[in-house]
Design a protein around this motif. Structure first.
Motif, short mmCIF file in Angstrom:
data_model
loop_
_atom_site.label_atom_id
_atom_site.label_comp_id
_atom_site.label_asym_id
_atom_site.label_seq_id
_atom_site.Cartn_x
_atom_site.Cartn_y
_atom_site.Cartn_z
N VAL A 56 -16.87 -3.79 15.48
CA VAL A 56 -16.46 -5.19 15.61
C VAL A 56 -14.93 -5.28 15.70
O VAL A 56 -14.38 -5.97 16.56
CB VAL A 56 -17.00 -6.04 14.43
CG1 VAL A 56 -16.49 -7.47 14.53
CG2 VAL A 56 -18.53 -6.04 14.43
N ILE A 83 -22.75 -12.46 6.72
CA ILE A 83 -23.96 -12.38 7.53
C ILE A 83 -23.62 -12.30 9.00
O ILE A 83 -24.31 -11.69 9.78
CB ILE A 83 -24.85 -13.64 7.39
CG1 ILE A 83 -24.91 -14.12 5.96
CG2 ILE A 83 -26.25 -13.35 7.90
CD1 ILE A 83 -25.85 -15.28 5.78
N ASP A 84 -22.55 -12.96 9.34
CA ASP A 84 -22.24 -13.12 10.75
C ASP A 84 -21.45 -11.93 11.26
O ASP A 84 -20.35 -12.06 11.76
CB ASP A 84 -21.45 -14.43 10.92
CG ASP A 84 -21.31 -14.80 12.37
OD1 ASP A 84 -21.99 -14.18 13.20
OD2 ASP A 84 -20.50 -15.68 12.67
N ASN A 85 -22.02 -10.77 11.10
CA ASN A 85 -21.33 -9.54 11.46
C ASN A 85 -22.39 -8.57 11.97
O ASN A 85 -23.35 -8.25 11.27
CB ASN A 85 -20.64 -8.97 10.21
CG ASN A 85 -19.99 -7.64 10.46
OD1 ASN A 85 -20.62 -6.71 10.95
ND2 ASN A 85 -18.72 -7.54 10.10
N LEU A 116 -30.92 -12.87 0.40
CA LEU A 116 -29.61 -12.45 0.83
C LEU A 116 -28.58 -12.95 -0.16
O LEU A 116 -28.64 -14.09 -0.59
CB LEU A 116 -29.36 -13.10 2.18
CG LEU A 116 -28.56 -12.33 3.18
CD1 LEU A 116 -29.10 -10.94 3.34
CD2 LEU A 116 -28.63 -13.07 4.50
N ILE A 117 -27.64 -12.10 -0.49
CA ILE A 117 -26.55 -12.54 -1.34
C ILE A 117 -25.27 -12.24 -0.59
O ILE A 117 -24.99 -11.09 -0.27
CB ILE A 117 -26.56 -11.78 -2.67
CG1 ILE A 117 -27.92 -11.92 -3.33
CG2 ILE A 117 -25.45 -12.27 -3.57
CD1 ILE A 117 -28.17 -10.89 -4.38
N VAL A 118 -24.56 -13.27 -0.26
CA VAL A 118 -23.32 -13.07 0.47
C VAL A 118 -22.19 -12.96 -0.53
O VAL A 118 -22.04 -13.81 -1.40
CB VAL A 118 -23.08 -14.21 1.46
CG1 VAL A 118 -21.77 -13.99 2.18
CG2 VAL A 118 -24.22 -14.26 2.46
N LEU A 125 -29.54 -5.25 8.02
CA LEU A 125 -30.49 -6.17 7.39
C LEU A 125 -31.83 -6.16 8.09
O LEU A 125 -32.88 -6.19 7.45
CB LEU A 125 -29.94 -7.58 7.40
CG LEU A 125 -28.88 -7.89 6.37
CD1 LEU A 125 -28.38 -9.31 6.54
CD2 LEU A 125 -29.46 -7.70 4.97
N ALA A 126 -31.79 -6.15 9.40
CA ALA A 126 -33.04 -6.20 10.15
C ALA A 126 -33.93 -5.04 9.75
O ALA A 126 -35.12 -5.20 9.50
CB ALA A 126 -32.75 -6.18 11.65
N MET A 172 -23.92 -3.78 20.45
CA MET A 172 -22.90 -4.37 21.30
C MET A 172 -21.95 -3.34 21.91
O MET A 172 -21.40 -3.55 22.99
CB MET A 172 -22.08 -5.33 20.43
CG MET A 172 -21.67 -6.60 21.10
SD MET A 172 -20.53 -7.50 20.04
CE MET A 172 -21.57 -7.87 18.64
N THR A 179 -25.96 -7.18 10.19
CA THR A 179 -27.11 -7.81 10.78
C THR A 179 -28.14 -6.76 11.22
O THR A 179 -29.34 -6.88 10.98
CB THR A 179 -26.54 -8.64 11.95
OG1 THR A 179 -26.46 -9.97 11.55
CG2 THR A 179 -27.29 -8.43 13.20
N GLN A 180 -27.67 -5.68 11.79
CA GLN A 180 -28.58 -4.61 12.17
C GLN A 180 -29.16 -3.94 10.94
O GLN A 180 -30.34 -3.62 10.86
CB GLN A 180 -27.84 -3.54 12.99
CG GLN A 180 -27.76 -3.88 14.44
CD GLN A 180 -27.09 -2.75 15.24
OE1 GLN A 180 -26.22 -3.02 16.05
NE2 GLN A 180 -27.50 -1.51 15.02
N HIS A 218 -13.60 -9.15 14.08
CA HIS A 218 -13.03 -9.18 15.41
C HIS A 218 -11.59 -9.66 15.32
O HIS A 218 -10.67 -9.06 15.90
CB HIS A 218 -13.87 -10.14 16.27
CG HIS A 218 -13.44 -10.23 17.69
ND1 HIS A 218 -12.46 -11.10 18.12
CD2 HIS A 218 -13.86 -9.57 18.79
CE1 HIS A 218 -12.31 -10.97 19.43
NE2 HIS A 218 -13.15 -10.04 19.86
#
Lengths: 344, 344
Positions: free
Chosen positions: B258, B83-85, B108-110, B92-93, B288, B89-90, B232
């Motif tokens: 990233v 999720i933390d990517n 959400l399924i991680v 998903l939105a 970003m 994230t874009q 990253h």
DNA sequence: ATATAATGTGCATTCGTTTGCTCACTGTAC
DNA sequence: GTACAGTGAGCAAACGAATGCACATTATAT
């Protein structure tokens, strides 16, 4: 082709049911249910036979039916303002993990409107068959949390709080956070500090401003306080305007790291050096804050603890609706990096 | 206090049911159901009476019961790696938005494990009562997608694909993406190019390498190709190692933005200037990438279109399981910013 | 041998909707 | 006055699993 069609149609509807397993194992449907749920009353031989049959048929219990019968869904809703925001994203990742191990799934509810009474929206929340809700988007004038609470739906307010509501709250000590940031800047010698905060109706914003004012010994002048969304863009444009003004401040306090990074970007873009020309301090300490391109000095909040605790509190509340109401307030700390220095 | 307790207990279980509404309105339960769903057979007087009663009692239909009866949940699962990517994230939105307007919620399924046959996991997916699944984590050796497909569960492969599987696919033209990146670097004069890619078993990685090789006229030497997660950290550490080596490359192609930003961070940290000392090109063009601190040159993929189309295709598939299988392949383009230049 | 407990299953109901079918009623045509 | 649409509403059966209760069967005690 039409044969295949039929085959497909059948396939999609011939998921094995517990009664099929029962037939195959030569037992009753209720025995299947019990065997698969490890009911001690079922003998191990029968249990094994049922298991095999279930395996054979690829039986998986229908969760909707189970939910109906058990009157719960094992799904919780998590409300966030914006998925595409590094802070929420970290929060979500940890909540997800915690909920997962507890056997709960979660569905994301994006709520850009801060839970102001939108009847349709509220209805959707009510009929969505969540076992509970983690709300990270509460504002001081949100009315939905109270409405949901009155309806008996378990909720926890995470990150942001609403005073006077008898629900579980998990947040940081934001007054201390404001103090910490201000104290750091003041101790470096800054006297003219601007604050680019979140929306005014937000408990975090208010608490932090209170904390900062306590340290400064006076209220930040209104022309030095800006409210806006928690976005890079907000930090960027506010900073731009500040630096274009007559007497730019020597330091900027941002409501979170994403805003702070927007500030840094704008400053650099305009030829200012951070921290030589202007100091910047953020809140949260998201992963990105430590990236070399930013090396952001920031007030760290224990996002992970908040995420995990919010999930736990919600689960506790779901499992014991009448337990005592809790209020967790986590300490914050200063992470010094390279975006703050003494003013010139 | 104990009185309040009881009140609470009652509250949480006395959600009004359709039968309560029926009683209040003096009609049968089935009439309530029909009236609220605007069945034309119900007269407008009755309908209105039922509406009022429902309003009065705050009746909201129980979605679980409805789902059981209608044999669907109006919930879809979206699998992402992390999720933390910012990229996911874009994605998903936009998916979220699209699903929302179509009346679907999503959970959400991680899936950090790339859908390799994890039986427990697969079971969970099967019994979770999703109407369908958007899978963004497929790898070439994932077996779950096929298993799910065989079970008749609607799925669409988004972002990444698996060849030979008769399911809907929505992706970018990644061969073209590889070509575009390589052509850009070559035209600037770069001859020694390194690639920091995603996991080897990923269609995107393979296609982009194929595209790049086509342009280069030869295969990138194995010692210039690195595989790792889309993080990253991966970009940072691989770049560090490259720059510490004997003959660093003059340009680095990263599997996504990233990673590219990790590369930039590492290069800067080691005192290299981007693009003067080393060129960096990414993929995706996440928000970003345009931030002033990065100004990343990148191969843009139409993330939004992919998100929206994935959602649409899944919904179509849910509503018509036997419709023709589709394969959307979106064009990519080069976004030139400030991280690529001619080698010294 | 009979009563009694312990063990393992099955029957039938329940969860709260949706919906196919039946049925009562009104009004019209004959 | 009877027949026949055309309405509007209710009855009852799904949907698929969980579970209280009854009931076999076997083992144990008397």
């Amino acid at each position: 082709m039409s044969e295949q069609r039929d085959a497909l149609k059948e396939t999609s509807s011939n998921r094995a049911l517990s009664r099929d397993v029962a037939l195959a194992a030569g037992v009753s449907q209720s025995t299947v249910s019990r065997a698969l749920r490890d009911d001690p009353r079922i003998s191990s031989t029968t249990r094994e036979r049922v298991r095999q049959a279930a395996e054979q048929l690829g039986y998986v219990p229908n969760r909707v039916a189970r939910n109906l019968r058990e009157r719960r869904s094992r799904v919780v809703g998590v409300m966030v303002q914006d998925i595409d925001n590094a802070f929420y994203t970290q929060l979500l990742a940890d909540m997800h993990q915690e909920l997962l191990v507890a056997g709960y799934a979660f569905t994301l509810i994006v709520d850009p409107l801060h839970l102001r009474s939108d009847v349709t929206r509220l209805r959707n929340l009510l009929d969505a068959s969540f076992d509970g809700l983690i709300i990270t988007t509460a504002t001081l004038d949100s009315d939905a949390p109270e409405a949901l609470h009155r309806r008996g739906i378990p909720i926890v307010l995470s990150v942001r709080s609403i005073p006077g509501l008898e629900v579980d709250i998990v947040e940081s000590d934001n007054v201390a956070a404001g103090q910490l940031a201000a104290r750091h800047l003041v101790s470096l010698g800054h006297r003219d500090i601007a604050a680019i905060m979140g929306p005014e109706v937000t408990s975090t914003t208010q608490h932090r401003i209170v904390g900062a004012n306590q340290v400064l010994g006076h209220s930040l002048p209104p022309e030095r306080v800006f409210n806006g969304p928690y976005s890079h863009e907000s930090g960027h444009s506010h900073c731009r305007r500040l630096l274009q003004g007559d007497r730019p401040p020597t330091a900027i306090m941002a409501a979170n790291d994403v805003i702070a990074i927007g500030v840094i970007d704008a400053a650099r873009q305009m030829g200012y050096s951070v921290p030589d020309d202007i100091s910047v301090i953020g809140f949260d300490d998201i992963h990105m804050a430590s990236w070399h391109s930013f090396r952001l000095t920031t007030v760290r909040q224990d996002t992970k603890a908040i995420a995990v605790q919010s999930a736990r509190r919600l689960i506790e509340r779901i499992e014991d609706p009448d337990g005592p109401v809790t209020h967790d307030k986590y300490p914050v700390s200063l992470t010094m990096r390279a975006t703050t220095a003494a003013p010139k």
